[in-house]
Motif scaffolding. Structure first.
Motif, mmCIF file in Angstrom:
data_model
loop_
_atom_site.group_PDB
_atom_site.id
_atom_site.type_symbol
_atom_site.label_atom_id
_atom_site.label_comp_id
_atom_site.label_asym_id
_atom_site.label_seq_id
_atom_site.Cartn_x
_atom_site.Cartn_y
_atom_site.Cartn_z
ATOM 1 N N GLN A 119 0.508 -1.186 -0.041
ATOM 2 C CA GLN A 119 -0.037 0.057 0.235
ATOM 3 C C GLN A 119 0.687 1.142 0.006
ATOM 4 O OE1 GLN A 119 -2.487 0.953 3.235
ATOM 5 N NE2 GLN A 119 -3.684 2.327 2.809
ATOM 6 N N LYS A 120 2.590 1.914 0.410
ATOM 7 C CA LYS A 120 2.698 2.426 0.466
ATOM 8 C C LYS A 120 3.676 2.430 -0.091
ATOM 9 C CE LYS A 120 2.323 3.678 5.816
ATOM 10 N NZ LYS A 120 2.433 4.487 5.979
ATOM 11 N N GLY A 121 3.910 1.209 -1.082
ATOM 12 C CA GLY A 121 4.585 2.033 -2.469
ATOM 13 C C GLY A 121 6.145 1.308 -1.947
ATOM 14 N N TRP A 122 6.400 0.465 -0.729
ATOM 15 C CA TRP A 122 7.778 0.226 -0.524
ATOM 16 C C TRP A 122 7.851 -1.949 -1.135
ATOM 17 C CZ3 TRP A 122 6.576 1.009 5.340
ATOM 18 C CH2 TRP A 122 6.796 2.885 5.308
ATOM 19 N N HIS A 137 6.963 -4.408 -4.353
ATOM 20 C CA HIS A 137 6.114 -4.965 -5.392
ATOM 21 C C HIS A 137 6.076 -6.312 -5.674
ATOM 22 C CE1 HIS A 137 5.689 -0.134 -5.828
ATOM 23 N NE2 HIS A 137 6.935 -0.665 -6.051
ATOM 24 N N LYS A 192 9.338 -2.801 -11.271
ATOM 25 C CA LYS A 192 9.063 -2.135 -10.534
ATOM 26 C C LYS A 192 9.972 -2.324 -9.092
ATOM 27 C CE LYS A 192 5.365 0.609 -10.712
ATOM 28 N NZ LYS A 192 3.438 0.880 -10.192
#
Length: 120
Positions: free
Chosen positions: A73-76, A78, A84
């Protein structure tokens, strides 16, 4: 990143990067816990001990799921988008190399005159 480690510009984005690093470290620890519980479960000799390890394994898996979701959710993290994740890992490696190359300590470590000391 410039060579002046005291320059506040070098701290830009660091809290988020530190949080991402700590979350990843925690995720790896949780994964190790899951692995250890699974191994212990296969080695358990009594039904009571197996029940304890099975419950611990369920809790560990739930923690892994919760932490993974938060990181995604936080993009930490993938896990389903390798491109990514690769870019994120390369950025992390680049930042690590830049920090490692900074001159954090002076070459002259003499402390003469720094402290009030009596004359002898």
């Amino acid at each position: 990143m410039n060579d002046d480690y005291l320059d506040p510009i070098n701290a830009e984005g660091m809290p988020d990067q530190a949080n991402a690093f700590l979350a990843m470290d925690f995720l790896l620890s949780v994964k190790t816990g899951v692995r250890n519980c699974a191994i212990a479960l296969t080695e358990a000799a009594t039904p009571e001990v197996r029940t304890v390890f099975r419950n611990q394994l369920r809790h560990s898996l739930a923690m892994h799921e919760e932490l993974s979701r938060m990181m995604i959710q936080k993009g930490w993290l993938h896990p389903n988008e390798t491109r990514k994740q690769y870019e994120l890992d390369m950025l992390s490696a680049k930042t690590t190399m830049q920090i490692a190359q900074m001159k954090l300590f002076p070459k002259d470590t003499s402390r003469l005159g720094t402290f009030a000391t009596p004359d002898y």
